[in-house]
Design an enzyme around this catalytic site. Structure first.
Site, short mmCIF file in Angstrom:
data_model
loop_
_atom_site.label_atom_id
_atom_site.label_comp_id
_atom_site.label_asym_id
_atom_site.label_seq_id
_atom_site.Cartn_x
_atom_site.Cartn_y
_atom_site.Cartn_z
CG HIS A 306 -2.09 0.89 1.07
ND1 HIS A 306 -2.06 2.23 1.31
CD2 HIS A 306 -3.35 0.61 0.64
CE1 HIS A 306 -3.24 2.74 1.04
NE2 HIS A 306 -4.05 1.78 0.64
CG ASP A 363 -8.49 -4.60 -2.69
OD1 ASP A 363 -9.68 -4.45 -2.43
OD2 ASP A 363 -7.79 -3.73 -3.26
N1 CMC Z 1 4.04 -7.46 -4.91
C1 CMC Z 1 5.36 -7.40 -5.16
N2 CMC Z 1 6.11 -6.29 -4.97
C2 CMC Z 1 5.49 -5.19 -4.56
C3 CMC Z 1 4.11 -5.18 -4.28
C4 CMC Z 1 3.37 -6.37 -4.49
N3 CMC Z 1 2.06 -6.42 -4.24
N4 CMC Z 1 3.74 -3.94 -3.87
C5 CMC Z 1 4.86 -3.21 -3.88
N5 CMC Z 1 5.92 -3.96 -4.29
C6 CMC Z 1 7.32 -3.53 -4.38
C7 CMC Z 1 7.60 -2.69 -5.61
O1 CMC Z 1 7.97 -3.49 -6.70
C8 CMC Z 1 8.69 -1.78 -5.13
O2 CMC Z 1 9.87 -2.54 -5.10
P1 CMC Z 1 11.32 -1.81 -5.38
O3 CMC Z 1 11.50 -0.83 -4.25
O4 CMC Z 1 12.32 -2.91 -5.39
O5 CMC Z 1 11.19 -1.12 -6.72
C9 CMC Z 1 8.34 -1.53 -3.66
O6 CMC Z 1 7.58 -2.68 -3.25
C10 CMC Z 1 7.48 -0.26 -3.46
O7 CMC Z 1 6.33 -0.40 -4.28
P2 CMC Z 1 5.72 0.75 -5.16
O8 CMC Z 1 5.16 0.17 -6.41
O9 CMC Z 1 6.70 1.87 -5.29
O10 CMC Z 1 4.55 1.20 -4.21
P3 CMC Z 1 3.37 2.12 -4.60
O11 CMC Z 1 3.03 2.90 -3.40
O12 CMC Z 1 3.65 2.87 -5.86
O13 CMC Z 1 2.18 1.08 -4.95
C11 CMC Z 1 0.41 -0.45 -4.68
C12 CMC Z 1 1.20 0.70 -4.05
C13 CMC Z 1 -0.80 -0.74 -3.82
C14 CMC Z 1 -0.07 -0.04 -6.08
C15 CMC Z 1 1.34 -1.68 -4.79
O14 CMC Z 1 1.72 -2.10 -3.49
C16 CMC Z 1 0.67 -2.83 -5.54
O15 CMC Z 1 0.75 -2.87 -6.76
N6 CMC Z 1 0.01 -3.78 -4.83
C17 CMC Z 1 -0.73 -4.83 -5.50
C18 CMC Z 1 -2.08 -4.31 -5.97
C19 CMC Z 1 -3.04 -4.12 -4.82
O16 CMC Z 1 -3.19 -4.98 -3.95
N7 CMC Z 1 -3.74 -2.98 -4.83
C20 CMC Z 1 -4.76 -2.66 -3.83
C21 CMC Z 1 -4.32 -1.55 -2.92
S1 CMC Z 1 -5.38 -1.39 -1.45
C22 CMC Z 1 -6.91 -0.90 -2.06
C23 CMC Z 1 -6.85 0.45 -2.62
O17 CMC Z 1 -6.84 1.43 -1.87
O18 CMC Z 1 -6.85 0.57 -3.84
#
Ligand code: CMC
Length: 428
Positions: A306, A363
């Site tokens: 998140h 989720d």
């Molecule tokens: N699986 C694998 N790696 C992950 C995941 C995941 N679910 N989430 C984050 N990471 C990694 C990402 O690759 C990055 O790694 P690095 O630092 O090596 O590049 C690090 O963790 C930070 O992630 P980020 O993508 O910079 O984080 P963000 O804040 O941009 O994204 C997120 C947040 C929710 C989009 C992401 O965690 C994600 O894609 N999760 C899976 C989809 C999901 O479950 N979404 C629902 C969110 S909760 C309901 C809502 O409010 O929408």
């Protein structure tokens, strides 16, 4: 509060610091461009506040979520979804009289215009219910063309808000009935919000729906847990679109579209697809974790991570308890529950997830709960939208109540070609 000082090119610029009621501080850069010629660059808005808001407080490090100051744990246990909706939109818990008026408004607005039923016939049976929902919500602007943004009458806003909250549930249930080829079931005035939704979804003239109180309670908690989450992707969309002063229905339609994506609300459907993949395609939990860590793959562990929570999402914790209750009550033998628990355990003990503070989000368990309720997986994000609607409405209202009002319009750093002359096609 002391100003923040920016030093650039031999000059100093004093930037005011504003502080929120929970001690959060922000540098106000509204005049930065005028004073220094600089703008800020923050791709993905990781560190940018787009507004001041008194609706929802999140402390992602401590796993805290409050609506209007009330802890989510108390609301999920003790409140009802319509009461929480009222709280979010109007800022206080309703009195008995206010609650009665609000409930009456929801009841009176629960049917959709009969002509709108014809829309459903135009959608293929395979249409995704999120596409249907966004279309139908925007179409409300056609059938109820009196917009708050024309007259600024409080009564107009109250009616639009009630219409949306009540009708979204009817539209959602009708889209499901359409997809399975059954006649729609009209809402009842004697059922509460969640029971009415389940009744419209599952009742049929040949098989009356057997309403279970714990299922109704679990749905009530699910909707409350989704009801607002400050400036996320869909809510910011509702605000940005609404800032053009377009009507509330169209702003909410845009929010529904933003929510649909798999990185946002669409993740609940993806979680179930992922768990089914593990069950049916011989993918092991370990392989799934490895794939999620692989930077050359687009696969992510859905339901994990998140932007704001760097701790267990408090909503996921409550949902896990609700799931446990229903599994025990109905003696559910659902392999996906065991796979989810195993996957969570594997991720929480894996260095990659520990270092990045990736925990289950809302989720991760919501999909399994919906599944136990009998809701098909393509409806999960629709349920998220029904839950999030009061938050979107509250944020839209707060934005319009805040004067002076400004259209949302970010800037950019241009990285394209500099000036060049047009070349006719024969000379290229
Ligand atoms: N699986 C694998 N790696 C992950 C995941 C995941 N679910 N989430 C984050 N990471 C990694 C990402 O690759 C990055 O790694 P690095 O630092 O090596 O590049 C690090 O963790 C930070 O992630 P980020 O993508 O910079 O984080 P963000 O804040 O941009 O994204 C997120 C947040 C929710 C989009 C992401 O965690 C994600 O894609 N999760 C899976 C989809 C999901 O479950 N979404 C629902 C969110 S909760 C309901 C809502 O409010 O929408």
């Amino acid at each position: 509060m002391k100003d923040a000082i920016l030093r650039y090119d031999g000059r100093e610029y004093a930037l005011p610091v504003v502080e929120g009621s929970e001690g959060e501080r922000a540098v106000d850069i509204a005049n930065l461009r005028n004073d220094s010629g600089l703008i800020t660059l923050d791709v993905g808005y990781q560190n940018t506040g787009s507004c001041k808001s008194a609706i929802t407080f999140i402390d992602g490090d401590r796993g805290i979520l409050r609506y209007r100051g009330y802890p989510i744990e108390e609301l999920a246990e003790l409140s009802t979804f319509p009461e929480t909706a009222f709280l979010l939109i109007y800022g206080h818990l309703p009195s008995r009289e206010e609650r009665a008026v609000f409930s009456q408004r929801l009841t009176e607005n629960s049917m959709i215009h009969e002509e709108m039923l014809r829309f459903f016939d135009g959608f293929p049976l395979t249409a995704h219910p999120m596409a249907i929902l966004s279309t139908m919500v925007n179409a409300l602007a056609v059938y109820y063309p009196r917009y708050f943004t024309d007259d600024w009458e409080v009564a107009t806003f109250d009616l639009m808000a009630a219409r949306l909250i009540s009708k979204i549930r009817t539209i959602a249930a009708y889209s499901y009935k359409h997809s399975i080829g059954e006649p729609v079931v009209y809402p009842r005035h004697d059922l509460n919000y969640c029971a009415n939704f389940l009744y419209m979804m599952f009742n049929s003239p040949v098989k009356p729906y057997d309403m279970d109180e714990d299922i109704v309670k679990a749905l009530n908690a699910l909707l409350i847990l989704h009801a607002d989450h400050e400036q996320n992707c869909s809510t910011s969309t509702v605000r940005l679109v609404g800032s053009s002063m377009v009507n509330l229905y169209s702003s909410i339609c845009a929010g529904i579209c933003a929510l649909w994506g798999p990185l946002h609300g669409g993740a609940n459907q993806q979680v179930i697809d992922m768990l089914e993949g593990i069950r049916d395609q011989g993918l092991t939990v370990r392989k799934c974790i490895e794939q999620a860590k692989d930077k050359n793959s687009r696969f992510r562990l859905f339901g994990f991570g998140h932007r704001v929570y760097k701790n267990y999402d408090p909503r996921a914790r409550i949902l896990k308890d609700k799931l446990d209750l229903l599994v025990r009550k109905f003696n559910v033998k659902e392999p996906l529950v065991d796979i989810a628990l195993e996957l969570e355990q594997a991720a929480l003990t894996d260095d990659y997830f520990i270092e990045r503070k990736l925990y289950p989000n809302v989720d991760f368990y919501s999909g399994i709960l919906y599944r136990i309720m009998g809701i098909p997986s393509d409806m999960y994000t629709v349920l998220f939208a029904i839950g999030r609607l009061p938050g979107w409405i509250a944020q839209w209202k707060e934005m319009h109540d805040t004067l002076p009002f400004r259209i949302g319009r970010p800037r950019q750093v241009y990285t394209g070609e500099t000036l060049r002359s047009y070349v006719p096609i024969d000379a290229r």
